[in-house]
Design a protein around this motif. Sequence first.
Motif, PDB file in Angstrom:
ATOM      1  N   ASP A  73      -3.241   6.386  12.081  1.00 17.96           N
ATOM      2  CA  ASP A  73      -3.154   5.581  10.862  1.00 17.96           C
ATOM      3  C   ASP A  73      -1.724   5.114  10.606  1.00 17.96           C
ATOM      4  O   ASP A  73      -1.503   3.995  10.128  1.00 17.96           O
ATOM      5  CB  ASP A  73      -3.667   6.373   9.658  1.00 17.96           C
ATOM      6  CG  ASP A  73      -5.183   6.456   9.618  1.00 17.96           C
ATOM      7  OD1 ASP A  73      -5.830   5.578  10.218  1.00 17.96           O
ATOM      8  OD2 ASP A  73      -5.718   7.391   9.001  1.00 17.96           O
ATOM      9  N   ALA A 123       1.262   3.017   3.280  1.00 20.51           N
ATOM     10  CA  ALA A 123       1.744   2.307   4.461  1.00 20.51           C
ATOM     11  C   ALA A 123       3.209   1.972   4.316  1.00 20.51           C
ATOM     12  O   ALA A 123       3.666   1.572   3.270  1.00 20.51           O
ATOM     13  CB  ALA A 123       0.941   1.019   4.657  1.00 20.51           C
ATOM     14  N   ASP A 152      -0.627   1.263  10.284  1.00 22.07           N
ATOM     15  CA  ASP A 152       0.142   0.749   9.146  1.00 22.07           C
ATOM     16  C   ASP A 152       1.333  -0.079   9.615  1.00 22.07           C
ATOM     17  O   ASP A 152       1.613  -1.151   9.081  1.00 22.07           O
ATOM     18  CB  ASP A 152       0.642   1.909   8.273  1.00 22.07           C
ATOM     19  CG  ASP A 152      -0.478   2.572   7.483  1.00 22.07           C
ATOM     20  OD1 ASP A 152      -1.544   1.955   7.342  1.00 22.07           O
ATOM     21  OD2 ASP A 152      -0.274   3.711   7.019  1.00 22.07           O
ATOM     22  N   ARG A 194      -7.415  -0.360   3.758  1.00 24.24           N
ATOM     23  CA  ARG A 194      -6.110   0.221   4.064  1.00 24.24           C
ATOM     24  C   ARG A 194      -4.972  -0.479   3.341  1.00 24.24           C
ATOM     25  O   ARG A 194      -3.978   0.143   2.991  1.00 24.24           O
ATOM     26  CB  ARG A 194      -5.840   0.147   5.573  1.00 24.24           C
ATOM     27  CG  ARG A 194      -6.776   0.961   6.424  1.00 24.24           C
ATOM     28  CD  ARG A 194      -6.555   0.641   7.889  1.00 24.24           C
ATOM     29  NE  ARG A 194      -7.626   1.159   8.702  1.00 24.24           N
ATOM     30  CZ  ARG A 194      -7.604   2.344   9.306  1.00 24.24           C
ATOM     31  NH1 ARG A 194      -6.545   3.109   9.180  1.00 24.24           N
ATOM     32  NH2 ARG A 194      -8.623   2.751  10.027  1.00 24.24           N
ATOM     33  N   PHE A 195      -5.111  -1.789   3.146  1.00 27.01           N
ATOM     34  CA  PHE A 195      -3.992  -2.558   2.623  1.00 27.01           C
ATOM     35  C   PHE A 195      -4.227  -3.038   1.195  1.00 27.01           C
ATOM     36  O   PHE A 195      -3.595  -3.970   0.728  1.00 27.01           O
ATOM     37  CB  PHE A 195      -3.669  -3.707   3.581  1.00 27.01           C
ATOM     38  CG  PHE A 195      -3.232  -3.202   4.930  1.00 27.01           C
ATOM     39  CD1 PHE A 195      -1.953  -2.715   5.113  1.00 27.01           C
ATOM     40  CD2 PHE A 195      -4.120  -3.160   5.992  1.00 27.01           C
ATOM     41  CE1 PHE A 195      -1.546  -2.212   6.343  1.00 27.01           C
ATOM     42  CE2 PHE A 195      -3.725  -2.658   7.228  1.00 27.01           C
ATOM     43  CZ  PHE A 195      -2.437  -2.185   7.405  1.00 27.01           C
ATOM     44  N   ASN A 208       0.839  -1.185   0.000  1.00 27.41           N
ATOM     45  CA  ASN A 208       0.000   0.000   0.000  1.00 27.41           C
ATOM     46  C   ASN A 208       0.879   1.242   0.000  1.00 27.41           C
ATOM     47  O   ASN A 208       1.779   1.392   0.809  1.00 27.41           O
ATOM     48  CB  ASN A 208      -0.884  -0.009   1.254  1.00 27.41           C
ATOM     49  CG  ASN A 208      -1.941   1.064   1.215  1.00 27.41           C
ATOM     50  OD1 ASN A 208      -1.683   2.191   0.808  1.00 27.41           O
ATOM     51  ND2 ASN A 208      -3.129   0.709   1.656  1.00 27.41           N
ATOM     52  N   GLY A 240       0.759  -3.899   8.882  1.00 27.61           N
ATOM     53  CA  GLY A 240       1.286  -4.141   7.543  1.00 27.61           C
ATOM     54  C   GLY A 240       1.934  -5.511   7.430  1.00 27.61           C
ATOM     55  O   GLY A 240       1.600  -6.316   6.554  1.00 27.61           O
TER      56      GLY A 240
END
Length: 235
Positions: A78, A19, A82, A141-142, A16, A86
Amino acid sequence: MWKKYSIYYTLGVVSNANASVNSSKRPLRADAAKNKQIILDTARHLFASRGMEVTLEQVAAAAGLGVGTVYRRFPTVDKLIDELFGARFIDWAARVEDLTLRAEADPWGAFEAYLFALAEAQGCDAAFAQLLVEPLDGNCRFGEMHVQTIRGAQIILTRARDAGVVRADLSDEYLIHLQLAILGIVGAGNALGASAARTVVKLFLAGSKPQEAHSDKLPSPTVQEQNCWHNLLKD
């Protein structure tokens, strides 16, 4: 499609663009590195027990550090998420990949192992349980990595259906039902989350056996359920 994730894991970054597992370009001083590890360890515990509604102020208080110290390492929550999750998603993607390969020769074993792995992943960590279904709310998010794990689950179930080891009317959308059921049971701070999640999986597996073992047919997915499944496949 999975090779790049092992590369990202080696480099310590997440696919991402928003991230990064390693947010610092230069090595931290010993005291700064120690504080960062304290922050991560504390945050990991808070997110696992409370879910996604953790603030940086709560992390600072639980870690016994000043709020400014936490904000210097992680300017936003955030950024902290991450870094915490992650690598977790990379590990999860690798686990699902292994099971898609196993499903070629052992479709039932792979299907069963996937569901118990899902129960473990969700049942032991309230925040990760929420992240796994986050795309249902339009967030992801990912990105692509998340989508690939969903497609992997789809492959595992498809191979089980094609082999006749699960009932033919067990559609992909029922995997969403299972994830949401586990999420509801886990809840924030539910000490029985992991064992309860395994129990739900056992019941799901019992109901997944070929249809001749059951007198009733599963209802077809509604349009809303189909849309939810498609949302999971968007990056």
